[in-house]
Design a protein around this motif. Structure first.
Motif, short mmCIF file in Angstrom:
data_model
loop_
_atom_site.label_atom_id
_atom_site.label_comp_id
_atom_site.label_asym_id
_atom_site.label_seq_id
_atom_site.Cartn_x
_atom_site.Cartn_y
_atom_site.Cartn_z
N PHE A 110 0.93 -1.38 0.13
CA PHE A 110 -0.12 0.02 0.00
C PHE A 110 0.69 1.11 -0.08
N ASN A 111 2.25 1.14 -0.05
CA ASN A 111 2.94 2.10 -0.30
C ASN A 111 3.06 3.23 1.01
N LYS A 112 2.86 2.35 2.23
CA LYS A 112 3.07 3.08 3.47
C LYS A 112 4.42 3.04 4.27
N PRO A 113 4.64 4.19 4.75
CA PRO A 113 6.05 4.22 5.27
C PRO A 113 5.98 3.44 6.80
N VAL A 114 6.88 2.94 7.17
CA VAL A 114 7.34 2.23 8.35
C VAL A 114 8.35 2.46 9.10
N LEU A 115 8.06 2.89 10.37
CA LEU A 115 9.38 3.20 11.53
C LEU A 115 9.10 2.10 12.30
N VAL A 116 10.62 1.65 12.75
CA VAL A 116 10.67 0.78 13.63
C VAL A 116 11.40 1.44 15.04
N ILE A 117 10.76 1.16 16.12
CA ILE A 117 11.35 1.71 17.52
C ILE A 117 12.01 0.11 18.08
N ALA A 118 13.16 0.25 18.49
CA ALA A 118 13.81 -0.70 18.98
C ALA A 118 14.53 -0.55 20.05
N GLY A 119 14.47 -1.47 21.09
CA GLY A 119 15.32 -1.45 22.35
C GLY A 119 16.74 -1.29 22.14
N GLY A 120 17.24 -2.14 21.07
CA GLY A 120 18.63 -2.08 20.51
C GLY A 120 18.82 -2.19 19.24
N VAL A 142 17.06 3.94 23.49
CA VAL A 142 18.00 4.43 24.79
C VAL A 142 18.52 5.77 24.40
N ASN A 143 18.45 6.78 25.40
CA ASN A 143 18.51 8.05 25.16
C ASN A 143 19.74 8.32 25.75
N LYS A 144 20.55 7.76 26.57
CA LYS A 144 21.66 7.94 26.97
C LYS A 144 22.50 6.40 27.23
N ALA A 145 23.87 6.42 27.83
CA ALA A 145 24.39 5.38 28.22
C ALA A 145 23.83 4.84 29.48
N MET A 146 23.55 3.56 29.26
CA MET A 146 22.79 2.77 30.61
C MET A 146 23.06 1.45 30.59
N PRO A 147 22.98 0.67 31.78
CA PRO A 147 22.98 -0.63 31.87
C PRO A 147 21.79 -1.32 31.13
N LEU A 148 21.83 -2.45 30.76
CA LEU A 148 20.53 -3.17 30.05
C LEU A 148 19.54 -3.41 31.16
N ASP A 149 19.85 -3.60 32.43
CA ASP A 149 18.84 -3.79 33.36
C ASP A 149 17.86 -2.41 33.56
N GLU A 150 18.58 -1.28 33.39
CA GLU A 150 18.04 -0.20 33.41
C GLU A 150 17.01 0.05 32.35
N ALA A 151 17.49 -0.26 31.22
CA ALA A 151 16.79 0.07 30.00
C ALA A 151 15.66 -0.85 30.05
N MET A 152 15.67 -2.16 30.36
CA MET A 152 14.62 -2.86 30.47
C MET A 152 13.58 -2.57 31.48
N SER A 153 13.94 -2.27 32.84
CA SER A 153 13.05 -1.57 33.71
C SER A 153 12.26 -0.49 33.49
N ASN A 154 13.01 0.35 32.57
CA ASN A 154 12.31 1.69 32.07
C ASN A 154 11.73 1.74 30.80
N ALA A 155 11.51 0.65 30.09
CA ALA A 155 11.40 0.44 28.78
C ALA A 155 10.06 1.37 28.60
N ALA A 156 8.84 1.42 29.11
CA ALA A 156 7.91 2.20 28.83
C ALA A 156 8.15 3.62 28.56
N GLU A 157 9.04 4.31 29.45
CA GLU A 157 9.39 5.51 29.41
C GLU A 157 10.18 5.80 28.41
N LEU A 158 10.93 4.93 27.98
CA LEU A 158 11.96 5.07 26.98
C LEU A 158 11.36 4.92 25.48
#
Length: 379
Positions: A314-324, A344-360
């Motif tokens: 259908f010629n629609k654009p696709v954006l992917v938001i990914a954890g990594g 990720v919007n700054k350097a952070m440990p994986l567990d921090e990224a996972m625990s704040n995934a919704a906000e990120l």
């Protein structure tokens, strides 16, 4: 502006519904009048039932079945508003149900998966979608078949016990007591695994070790699945050994084909069809999807690639938001994905990224939409 938000789950962090809600919040910070259509996604593995119920509407049914070690477990499946049942075999026969020290595919069974199918039939379902990821089993679907009334006997006329270790004894198959409702039911297996039943790339060799099989066990299990397929071919006239996907879930793919006339189909395409995805995207302006990690492998059978291939029609654009973003992630551009945004919007440990995934996710969606808004102004 109509935007489809259709992410996969971010395993260990967000369900697909939670991810779609977070992405939607980020969009509305930039485009408060946007028409957001949330279609949570899955590929046939964990989260398939929840995703389809969220996307299509329906209800959850709770039932008690036989777990992989023969114990009773309480699990659920879904019935969509259109009457289609959605089952995850892992809910009844999954690896997460077996403590690590007790994992042994010589004895684990798919009997509970067969009971889930029966429960769907008891609720009047004429079509069943089964996601078969995450199994603890290597029994070729023998337990599932027995739960549905099929008798698997050894040379002495005794019923086989549970597990892939029993299949080498199989001498006869009696399907006379198979639940007759199976013949009037369409069963679709959502599966992106292409392994044959046995051999170097078969169920036992490739997946047996992660289910607790030792080197010696793998050899036994592989030989038993080969014997199982030979008896099925001899007694039922069905050659299942080399069908792509026959080795999925420890051979459950083969068992579903042989005993239930099931069709193995792409996991993501099965889900997209079930939620009538094409109808939703015909008049949209943008599709946003996502997953925990995007890399070169994401181009093969994963949710973002499946969505992108539909979108291209259908010629629609696709954006992917990914954890990594992993190595050679640019390969996904070739299947129709137009852009990638990391959460990720700054350097952070994986567990921090996972625990704040919704906000990120919310923040990443906002950043993405601000870039898109710049493009809209340039146009």
């Amino acid at each position: 502006m109509k935007i489809i938000v259709a992410p996969d789950s971010f395993k260990g962090s967000c369900t697909s519904m939670e991810a779609s809600l977070a992405i939607g919040k980020g969009i509305l910070k930039v485009l408060p009048d946007a028409d957001i259509v949330r279609i949570p996604m899955a590929d046939g593995g964990e989260g398939t039932v929840e995703a389809l119920l969220s996307s299509c509407g329906g209800r959850t049914i709770e039932t008690v079945v036989t777990g992989p070690l023969g114990e009773k477990v309480t699990c659920t499946f879904g019935i969509l508003n259109n009457g289609i049942a959605v089952i995850e075999m892992s809910a009844a026969s999954g690896l997460t149900l077996v403590p690590e020290g007790k994992r042994n595919p010589l004895i684990t069974t798919t009997f509970g998966t067969g009971e889930l199918i029966k429960a769907a039939l008891d609720n009047g379902c004429k079509k069943i979608i089964i996601g078969i990821g995450g199994s603890a089993t290597n029994d070729g679907g023998a337990g599932m078949a027995q739960a549905l009334g099929i008798s698997l006997k050894d040379s002495g006329g005794n019923e086989l016990g549970f597990g892939g270790g029993e299949l080498g004894k199989l001498a006869d198959i009696d399907i006379s007591n198979l639940d007759p409702r199976i013949n009037g039911t369409e069963i679709i297996v959502a599966c992106d695994v292409t392994n044959p039943l046995y051999g170097e790339k078969g169920a036992s060799e490739v997946y047996g070790p992660q289910k607790g099989a030792t080197y010696e066990m793998v050899a036994v299990l592989d030989n038993n699945l080969k014997h199982f397929s030979e008896i099925i071919k001899n007694k039922l006239g069905k050659d299942i050994a080399n069908i792509p996907g026959a080795g999925a879930a420890g051979g459950l793919g083969a068992g579903l084909i042989a005993f239930c006339n099931a069709a193995l189909k792409s996991g993501i395409n099965t889900i997209l069809d079930a939620c009538d995805f094409d109808r939703h995207i015909k008049d949209c302006d943008l599709i946003i999807t996502g997953e925990g990690r995007i890399d070169a492998q994401s181009a093969y059978g994963k949710v973002p690639a499946g969505i992108a291939k539909r979108a291209k029609k259908f010629n629609k654009p696709v954006l992917v938001i990914a954890g990594g973003i992993g190595k050679d992630a640019s390969a996904v551009y070739d299947v129709g994905i137009d852009g990638i945004m990391a959460i990720v919007n700054k350097a952070m440990p994986l567990d921090e990224a996972m625990s704040n995934a919704a906000e990120l996710l919310e923040d990443a969606a906002e950043r993405a939409m601000r870039i898109i808004k710049i493009g809209m102004k340039l146009n």
